[in-house]
Design a protein around this motif. Structure first.
Motif, PDB file in Angstrom:
ATOM      1  N   HIS A 151     -54.120  24.462  42.869  1.00  0.00           N
ATOM      2  CA  HIS A 151     -54.978  24.315  41.681  1.00  0.00           C
ATOM      3  C   HIS A 151     -54.968  25.603  40.848  1.00  0.00           C
ATOM      4  N   ALA A 152     -54.992  26.750  41.540  1.00  0.00           N
ATOM      5  CA  ALA A 152     -54.933  28.031  40.811  1.00  0.00           C
ATOM      6  C   ALA A 152     -53.589  28.149  40.100  1.00  0.00           C
ATOM      7  N   ASP A 153     -52.512  27.785  40.795  1.00  0.00           N
ATOM      8  CA  ASP A 153     -51.168  27.842  40.184  1.00  0.00           C
ATOM      9  C   ASP A 153     -51.097  26.927  38.958  1.00  0.00           C
ATOM     10  N   ALA A 176     -58.817  29.315  37.520  1.00  0.00           N
ATOM     11  CA  ALA A 176     -57.889  30.012  38.419  1.00  0.00           C
ATOM     12  C   ALA A 176     -58.654  31.003  39.297  1.00  0.00           C
ATOM     13  N   GLU A 177     -59.602  31.731  38.695  1.00  0.00           N
ATOM     14  CA  GLU A 177     -60.366  32.718  39.466  1.00  0.00           C
ATOM     15  C   GLU A 177     -61.259  32.015  40.493  1.00  0.00           C
ATOM     16  N   THR A 178     -61.862  30.902  40.098  1.00  0.00           N
ATOM     17  CA  THR A 178     -62.694  30.146  41.040  1.00  0.00           C
ATOM     18  C   THR A 178     -61.858  29.718  42.241  1.00  0.00           C
ATOM     19  N   GLU A 179     -60.682  29.176  41.970  1.00  0.00           N
ATOM     20  CA  GLU A 179     -59.824  28.686  43.063  1.00  0.00           C
ATOM     21  C   GLU A 179     -59.371  29.841  43.961  1.00  0.00           C
ATOM     22  N   ARG A 180     -59.082  31.012  43.355  1.00  0.00           N
ATOM     23  CA  ARG A 180     -58.679  32.176  44.165  1.00  0.00           C
ATOM     24  C   ARG A 180     -59.820  32.607  45.078  1.00  0.00           C
ATOM     25  N   LYS A 193     -65.415  38.515  37.163  1.00  0.00           N
ATOM     26  CA  LYS A 193     -64.983  38.148  38.521  1.00  0.00           C
ATOM     27  C   LYS A 193     -66.026  38.599  39.540  1.00  0.00           C
ATOM     28  N   GLU A 233     -56.181  24.326  47.087  1.00  0.00           N
ATOM     29  CA  GLU A 233     -56.836  25.251  46.136  1.00  0.00           C
ATOM     30  C   GLU A 233     -55.810  26.237  45.570  1.00  0.00           C
ATOM     31  N   GLU A 256     -60.148  30.202  47.887  1.00  0.00           N
ATOM     32  CA  GLU A 256     -59.085  30.446  48.879  1.00  0.00           C
ATOM     33  C   GLU A 256     -59.508  31.575  49.835  1.00  0.00           C
ATOM     34  N   GLU A 260     -56.425  36.100  32.352  1.00  0.00           N
ATOM     35  CA  GLU A 260     -57.015  36.880  33.455  1.00  0.00           C
ATOM     36  C   GLU A 260     -58.431  37.283  33.029  1.00  0.00           C
TER      37      GLU A 260
END
Ligand SMILES: [Fe+2]
Ligand SMILES: [Fe+2]
Length: 207
Positions: free
Chosen positions: A173-175, A135-139, A190, A170, A142, A184
């Motif tokens: 994908h995070a969602d 999720a962090e990678t995709e954020r 991060k 993306e 983005e 988190e």
């Protein structure tokens, strides 16, 4: 691991790095006219699309590593669906680089190996951290695509259409990772990911 699975995974590596990727969906912006870019603009767009292509190579490796080690069937399936969309991103960016007369990054094999190791490591930590990392990678991807949308020459609608559709994918994908229980990540992790991504993108822009 069964020998047929090993062959399948090795085949995935070889195809990602050296075979042309294919896309089920139509290439975004393919119907739009190509812009009349100056040499400087063209070189800049090639650099941006090379960074994006390199990022997609890493996404393939990351998803592969995570799917290899994930314990949950539903998570593995979700990773597989997202990985297929990443393959399309690979195809779109590769094609755009070719249209502009550019070359893919020389760093792809090295970065693939690094991302695969990170994916395996994240997967071994368990699904909630695996998905948290995803999720962090995709954020971060983005945010990076947002910056590319600002940096692309105004007239380059073909590149813009590709980056815009990738950005939407993306976000999904995070969602998906969050729906499946992503944790988190600590802010220190991060931050480290952001620094590593910055170094990678700077290098891939030129190489
Ligand atoms: Fe992608
Ligand atoms: Fe993605």
């Amino acid at each position: 691991m069964a020998i047929d699975r090993v062959i399948c995974e090795v085949d995935r590596v070889l195809r990602t790095l050296w075979a042309p990727a294919s896309s089920v969906r139509p290439i975004p912006g393919a119907e739009l006219p190509d812009a009349d870019l100056s040499a400087v603009e063209r070189s800049h767009v090639v650099g941006l699309m090379r960074v994006n292509h390199c990022g997609e190579v890493c996404a393939q490796a990351l998803y592969q590593g995570q799917a290899l080690t994930s314990r949950d069937f539903a998570v593995r399936e979700a990773l597989c669906v997202a990985a297929n969309e990443e393959t399309e991103h690979l195809a779109w960016t590769e094609r755009r680089i070719g249209e502009l007369g550019g070359q893919k990054s020389l760093l792809n094999p090295m970065l693939y190996a690094g991302a695969l190791s990170m994916g395996v490591a994240a997967g071994l930590l368990g699904d909630k951290w695996n998905l948290g990392f995803l999720a962090e990678t995709e954020r971060q991807v983005e945010a990076h695509l947002d910056a590319h949308l600002l940096s692309l020459p105004a007239g380059d609608e073909r590149s813009r259409a590709i980056v815009e559709q990738m950005r939407l994918d993306e976000i999904r994908h995070a969602d998906m990772a969050i729906i499946h229980g992503a944790a988190e990540l600590p802010s220190s992790i991060k931050f480290t990911m952001k620094v590593a991504a910055k170094i990678m993108t700077k290098a891939a822009y030129y190489l």
